[in-house]
Design a protein around this motif. Structure first.
Motif, PDB file in Angstrom:
ATOM      1  N   VAL A   7      -8.973   2.846   1.794  1.00 26.32           N
ATOM      2  CA  VAL A   7     -10.076   1.936   2.128  1.00 26.32           C
ATOM      3  C   VAL A   7     -10.444   1.096   0.909  1.00 26.32           C
ATOM      4  O   VAL A   7     -10.612  -0.131   0.996  1.00 26.32           O
ATOM      5  CB  VAL A   7     -11.301   2.717   2.632  1.00 26.32           C
ATOM      6  CG1 VAL A   7     -12.515   1.799   2.728  1.00 26.32           C
ATOM      7  CG2 VAL A   7     -11.020   3.340   3.987  1.00 26.32           C
ATOM      8  N   TYR A   8     -10.553   1.737  -0.245  1.00 24.48           N
ATOM      9  CA  TYR A   8     -10.888   1.030  -1.486  1.00 24.48           C
ATOM     10  C   TYR A   8      -9.845  -0.027  -1.802  1.00 24.48           C
ATOM     11  O   TYR A   8     -10.175  -1.180  -2.118  1.00 24.48           O
ATOM     12  CB  TYR A   8     -10.996   2.031  -2.633  1.00 24.48           C
ATOM     13  CG  TYR A   8     -10.982   1.398  -4.007  1.00 24.48           C
ATOM     14  CD1 TYR A   8     -12.124   0.796  -4.515  1.00 24.48           C
ATOM     15  CD2 TYR A   8      -9.821   1.387  -4.786  1.00 24.48           C
ATOM     16  CE1 TYR A   8     -12.121   0.200  -5.764  1.00 24.48           C
ATOM     17  CE2 TYR A   8      -9.805   0.795  -6.032  1.00 24.48           C
ATOM     18  CZ  TYR A   8     -10.958   0.208  -6.522  1.00 24.48           C
ATOM     19  OH  TYR A   8     -10.944  -0.379  -7.752  1.00 24.48           O
ATOM     20  N   LYS A   9      -8.559   0.342  -1.734  1.00 26.51           N
ATOM     21  CA  LYS A   9      -7.491  -0.574  -2.108  1.00 26.51           C
ATOM     22  C   LYS A   9      -7.398  -1.747  -1.137  1.00 26.51           C
ATOM     23  O   LYS A   9      -7.203  -2.901  -1.554  1.00 26.51           O
ATOM     24  CB  LYS A   9      -6.150   0.175  -2.153  1.00 26.51           C
ATOM     25  CG  LYS A   9      -4.993  -0.652  -2.689  1.00 26.51           C
ATOM     26  CD  LYS A   9      -5.237  -1.101  -4.119  1.00 26.51           C
ATOM     27  CE  LYS A   9      -4.073  -1.901  -4.658  1.00 26.51           C
ATOM     28  NZ  LYS A   9      -4.308  -2.368  -6.037  1.00 26.51           N
ATOM     29  N   ILE A  10      -7.538  -1.487   0.155  1.00 30.23           N
ATOM     30  CA  ILE A  10      -7.460  -2.568   1.143  1.00 30.23           C
ATOM     31  C   ILE A  10      -8.606  -3.545   0.940  1.00 30.23           C
ATOM     32  O   ILE A  10      -8.419  -4.772   0.985  1.00 30.23           O
ATOM     33  CB  ILE A  10      -7.474  -2.005   2.576  1.00 30.23           C
ATOM     34  CG1 ILE A  10      -6.218  -1.177   2.841  1.00 30.23           C
ATOM     35  CG2 ILE A  10      -7.552  -3.134   3.601  1.00 30.23           C
ATOM     36  CD1 ILE A  10      -6.247  -0.416   4.144  1.00 30.23           C
ATOM     37  N   ARG A  11      -9.811  -3.011   0.718  1.00 30.42           N
ATOM     38  CA  ARG A  11     -10.957  -3.897   0.473  1.00 30.42           C
ATOM     39  C   ARG A  11     -10.759  -4.713  -0.794  1.00 30.42           C
ATOM     40  O   ARG A  11     -11.109  -5.906  -0.843  1.00 30.42           O
ATOM     41  CB  ARG A  11     -12.236  -3.070   0.377  1.00 30.42           C
ATOM     42  CG  ARG A  11     -12.731  -2.583   1.736  1.00 30.42           C
ATOM     43  CD  ARG A  11     -13.926  -1.681   1.621  1.00 30.42           C
ATOM     44  NE  ARG A  11     -14.419  -1.306   2.940  1.00 30.42           N
ATOM     45  CZ  ARG A  11     -15.288  -0.318   3.162  1.00 30.42           C
ATOM     46  NH1 ARG A  11     -15.739   0.401   2.151  1.00 30.42           N
ATOM     47  NH2 ARG A  11     -15.686  -0.052   4.393  1.00 30.42           N
ATOM     48  N   LEU A  12     -10.186  -4.100  -1.814  1.00 33.20           N
ATOM     49  CA  LEU A  12      -9.936  -4.817  -3.070  1.00 33.20           C
ATOM     50  C   LEU A  12      -8.909  -5.935  -2.850  1.00 33.20           C
ATOM     51  O   LEU A  12      -9.081  -7.053  -3.361  1.00 33.20           O
ATOM     52  CB  LEU A  12      -9.434  -3.840  -4.132  1.00 33.20           C
ATOM     53  CG  LEU A  12      -9.370  -4.367  -5.572  1.00 33.20           C
ATOM     54  CD1 LEU A  12     -10.758  -4.753  -6.059  1.00 33.20           C
ATOM     55  CD2 LEU A  12      -8.755  -3.310  -6.484  1.00 33.20           C
ATOM     56  N   ILE A  13      -7.859  -5.642  -2.099  1.00 29.92           N
ATOM     57  CA  ILE A  13      -6.843  -6.656  -1.800  1.00 29.92           C
ATOM     58  C   ILE A  13      -7.461  -7.815  -1.024  1.00 29.92           C
ATOM     59  O   ILE A  13      -7.248  -8.995  -1.344  1.00 29.92           O
ATOM     60  CB  ILE A  13      -5.673  -6.040  -1.004  1.00 29.92           C
ATOM     61  CG1 ILE A  13      -4.866  -5.079  -1.892  1.00 29.92           C
ATOM     62  CG2 ILE A  13      -4.760  -7.133  -0.453  1.00 29.92           C
ATOM     63  CD1 ILE A  13      -3.803  -4.309  -1.135  1.00 29.92           C
ATOM     64  N   LEU A  14      -8.266  -7.482   0.003  1.00 31.48           N
ATOM     65  CA  LEU A  14      -8.886  -8.535   0.805  1.00 31.48           C
ATOM     66  C   LEU A  14      -9.877  -9.347  -0.018  1.00 31.48           C
ATOM     67  O   LEU A  14      -9.998 -10.568   0.149  1.00 31.48           O
ATOM     68  CB  LEU A  14      -9.588  -7.925   2.021  1.00 31.48           C
ATOM     69  CG  LEU A  14      -8.684  -7.437   3.144  1.00 31.48           C
ATOM     70  CD1 LEU A  14      -9.502  -6.793   4.238  1.00 31.48           C
ATOM     71  CD2 LEU A  14      -7.875  -8.593   3.720  1.00 31.48           C
ATOM     72  N   LEU A  15     -10.609  -8.678  -0.913  1.00 34.29           N
ATOM     73  CA  LEU A  15     -11.552  -9.386  -1.779  1.00 34.29           C
ATOM     74  C   LEU A  15     -10.827 -10.422  -2.626  1.00 34.29           C
ATOM     75  O   LEU A  15     -11.244 -11.588  -2.734  1.00 34.29           O
ATOM     76  CB  LEU A  15     -12.279  -8.384  -2.677  1.00 34.29           C
ATOM     77  CG  LEU A  15     -13.257  -8.967  -3.712  1.00 34.29           C
ATOM     78  CD1 LEU A  15     -14.390  -9.719  -3.017  1.00 34.29           C
ATOM     79  CD2 LEU A  15     -13.811  -7.872  -4.605  1.00 34.29           C
ATOM     80  N   LYS A  16      -9.709 -10.024  -3.224  1.00 34.52           N
ATOM     81  CA  LYS A  16      -8.929 -10.958  -4.040  1.00 34.52           C
ATOM     82  C   LYS A  16      -8.369 -12.091  -3.186  1.00 34.52           C
ATOM     83  O   LYS A  16      -8.362 -13.249  -3.606  1.00 34.52           O
ATOM     84  CB  LYS A  16      -7.786 -10.213  -4.735  1.00 34.52           C
ATOM     85  CG  LYS A  16      -8.247  -9.271  -5.843  1.00 34.52           C
ATOM     86  CD  LYS A  16      -7.048  -8.606  -6.499  1.00 34.52           C
ATOM     87  CE  LYS A  16      -7.480  -7.695  -7.641  1.00 34.52           C
ATOM     88  NZ  LYS A  16      -6.323  -7.051  -8.295  1.00 34.52           N
ATOM     89  N   LEU A  37       0.825  -1.206   0.000  1.00 36.32           N
ATOM     90  CA  LEU A  37       0.000   0.000   0.000  1.00 36.32           C
ATOM     91  C   LEU A  37       0.861   1.258   0.000  1.00 36.32           C
ATOM     92  O   LEU A  37       0.567   2.216  -0.724  1.00 36.32           O
ATOM     93  CB  LEU A  37      -0.920  -0.005   1.222  1.00 36.32           C
ATOM     94  CG  LEU A  37      -2.088  -1.000   1.185  1.00 36.32           C
ATOM     95  CD1 LEU A  37      -2.762  -1.072   2.544  1.00 36.32           C
ATOM     96  CD2 LEU A  37      -3.101  -0.602   0.113  1.00 36.32           C
ATOM     97  N   VAL A  38       1.921   1.255   0.832  1.00 39.41           N
ATOM     98  CA  VAL A  38       2.803   2.429   0.890  1.00 39.41           C
ATOM     99  C   VAL A  38       3.464   2.662  -0.468  1.00 39.41           C
ATOM    100  O   VAL A  38       3.582   3.796  -0.944  1.00 39.41           O
ATOM    101  CB  VAL A  38       3.863   2.249   1.991  1.00 39.41           C
ATOM    102  CG1 VAL A  38       4.903   3.363   1.921  1.00 39.41           C
ATOM    103  CG2 VAL A  38       3.202   2.234   3.363  1.00 39.41           C
ATOM    104  N   LYS A  39       3.872   1.570  -1.115  1.00 40.92           N
ATOM    105  CA  LYS A  39       4.492   1.679  -2.439  1.00 40.92           C
ATOM    106  C   LYS A  39       3.481   2.175  -3.469  1.00 40.92           C
ATOM    107  O   LYS A  39       3.792   3.019  -4.313  1.00 40.92           O
ATOM    108  CB  LYS A  39       5.050   0.321  -2.856  1.00 40.92           C
ATOM    109  CG  LYS A  39       5.792   0.345  -4.180  1.00 40.92           C
ATOM    110  CD  LYS A  39       6.369  -1.027  -4.501  1.00 40.92           C
ATOM    111  CE  LYS A  39       7.110  -0.993  -5.841  1.00 40.92           C
ATOM    112  NZ  LYS A  39       7.667  -2.334  -6.178  1.00 40.92           N
TER     113      LYS A  39
END
Length: 545
Positions: free
Chosen positions: A79-88, A5-7
């Motif tokens: 929030v969007y990116k974390i949810r997308l990562i968890l979804l995958k 995420l930081v990257k």
């Protein structure tokens, strides 16, 4: 995940930090200008400072607004990116592991934990700016009077030591609170899933409310109050230390160190200004520790040890001519904390391409467990699974699963109908099936989506059959599909639907208790206590009653 995420958001982090720093610099400039105005020698000097003050104020307003907008954008994107990562990740987790984790824990993670991690990451830029502001002001104060700065630093250092002890207590409370929230999500899941039973049985409803839900809510309340107690104590302690430092500065600066009045005034002004940044830094630790606990919780679910969901372009072609699906010496045991967990096997099983095979047996004999192993949802601990000449392992398991279309007894009815290529299906393509299953007057398909799914269990199973038809799989597995059908559709299932699938070259595996139709099977397996035996189909029908 954090490094990823930081990257990913390196640019927004940098820009948010830069503009927050500019806003902070302008704020310090305004304090400096006010200090110079207080000590201005003449009215002309004061008028000159007023113009500069106005420009700095307008700059702080514009840059402060833009920096806050960048931070808001950053938080939303995180929030969007974390949810997308968890979804995958969840889509890539093996069903067996996901079942063991528990749906309520996954739900708690994608709601509570995602928000906590995003909040802790989004404050990093402004945290860094406030921390840099504190260091900058301390440097300036040390330049004005190093002895007086040492007094201030000693007071704040001792205060920070006690503050650290308080925060550690708060972190432990946050960890306990997060564990209690898993139980809370499970309670609300039970409330929704068991609503029919709770409405019918008043005793069960009262027991659920008094003995299950209320104690769970009390535990969450107690853990949250304990956590809030330590963080509120920490914030108030920090404020008290600042005022203590301010009072001691005035006392020591006037009577002990005896610094000039202008220097003492500068120390007082800067200390009053620093209450904002220091207060923010102290409040931020609450979000940081929440994020830390949330990340540890996600890590404990082991969602990151599994491969991500494959892209559509990576789907391999199904085998068209595979001849035989076979299992040899297949064994599986549930990994439960019991002395004798339920297990099946060793099982030898085979079905030829184009066959209709029935599986029968009493409840608890292992039929559904075997079915989940056969289709690749569970991984057998021993034995071999083959499709044609290909041995199935972890490297080709998803390719193997793609050959199946299943309707389990606890199936989920999706609203969208997809064909074998994953494209949406229109009304005309399934109209014949809707009419055959007498669903055309109740349900239609618009843009590939069923217009209604809130139907009886039998009707929902008929819609699930339409979805299975559309997928055009090579192998179909039906687990007690006819159990919720009326006599007409039960008979239609065995005498028309299954023969139709067979005529299309499909292979069908049917788990059933309907003994009056057993003679229609090409072959039949009898399950008993986790083992399977191939039945002799030449025996009279009464043999299977």
């Amino acid at each position: 995940m954090i490094q990823e995420l930081v990257k990913k958001f390196k640019g927004p982090f940098i820009w948010a930090t830069v503009f927050s720093a500019l806003s902070s610099i302008l704020s310090i400039s305004l304090i400096t200008l006010v200090n110079e105005g207080v000590n201005a020698a003449s009215e002309d000097d004061l008028r000159g400072l007023a113009g500069i003050f106005l420009l700095a104020l307008l700059g702080m307003l514009a840059i402060g607004f833009f920096s806050q907008w960048l931070l808001a954008q950053l938080g939303t994107s995180l929030v969007y990116k974390i949810r997308l990562i968890l979804l995958k990740r969840v889509l890539g987790v093996n069903y067996e592991n996901l079942e063991r984790i528990g749906g309520h824990r996954v739900l708690a993670t994608v709601t509570t934990d995602v928000a906590s991690i995003a909040e802790s990451l989004s404050i990093i830029p402004i945290f860094a700016v406030n921390f840099a502001t504190i260091l900058g002001c301390f440097t300036y104060l040390g330049y004005l009077s190093f002895p007086l700065f040492l007094v201030l630093f000693t007071i704040l250092f001792l205060g920070a030591g006690l503050s650290t002890m308080i925060m550690r207590k708060g972190e432990k409370c946050f960890t306990e609170l997060r564990e209690q929230e898993d139980g809370l999500f499970n309670t609300f899941k039970t409330l929704v899933d068991g609503s029919k039973e709770l409405n019918i049985n008043q005793h069960r409803r009262d027991f659920f409310y008094k003995d299950l839900a209320t104690p769970n809510l009390d535990q969450v309340k107690s853990a949250e109050m304990s956590a809030n107690f330590f963080w509120i104590l920490n914030q108030n302690w920090a404020g008290s230390v600042l005022f203590l430092g301010l009072g001691l500065l005035v006392y020591i600066g006037s009577l002990v160190v005896k610094v000039p009045h202008e220097v003492l005034t500068s120390f007082v002004l800067f200390m009053i200004y620093l209450m904002g940044p220091i207060g923010f830094v102290m409040r931020s630790f609450s979000s940081v520790f929440k994020g830390k606990v949330a990340y540890q919780k996600i890590q404990s679910l082991n969602l990151f040890e599994h491969e991500q969901v494959e892209q559509r372009s990576a789907v391999q072609e199904r085998l068209k001519d595979w001849q035989t699906l076979s299992a040899k010496g297949l064994c599986y045991s549930y990994r439960q904390e019991q002395e004798t967990p339920f297990s099946i096997g060793p099982i030898d099983f085979s079905v030829s391409q184009g066959e209709v095979v029935y599986i029968r047996g009493s409840n608890g004999s292992g039929k559904s467990t075997f079915a989940k192993v056969l289709v690749g949802l569970y991984q057998a601990q021993k034995g071999e699974l083959r499709l044609g000449d290909k041995c199935i392992d972890k490297d080709n398991i998803q390719w193997y699963r793609n050959h199946f279309s299943t309707i389990f007894s606890d199936f989920y009815l999706f609203e969208h109908i997809l064909d074998k290529h994953g494209a949406l299906v229109e009304q005309a393509e399934v109209q014949a099936h809707l009419e055959k299953l007498q669903m055309a007057d109740k349900v239609s398909v618009r843009d590939g989506k069923l217009t209604m799914t809130t139907l009886s269990q039998g009707q929902r199973k008929r819609l699930a059959m339409i979805l299975a038809y559309a997928e055009d799989a090579a192998i179909y597995l039906f687990d007690e599909w006819a159990a919720d059908q009326d006599p007409y559709f039960r008979d239609y299932f065995y005498r028309e639907l299954l023969p139709e699938l067979k005529s299309r070259g499909k292979t069908v595996i049917v788990i059933s208790h309907d003994d009056r139709y057993f003679h229609l099977a090409d072959r039949m397996y009898q399950f008993d206590s986790g083992t399977a035996v191939l039945e002799n189909q030449e025996q009279p029908q009464e043999q299977f009653a």
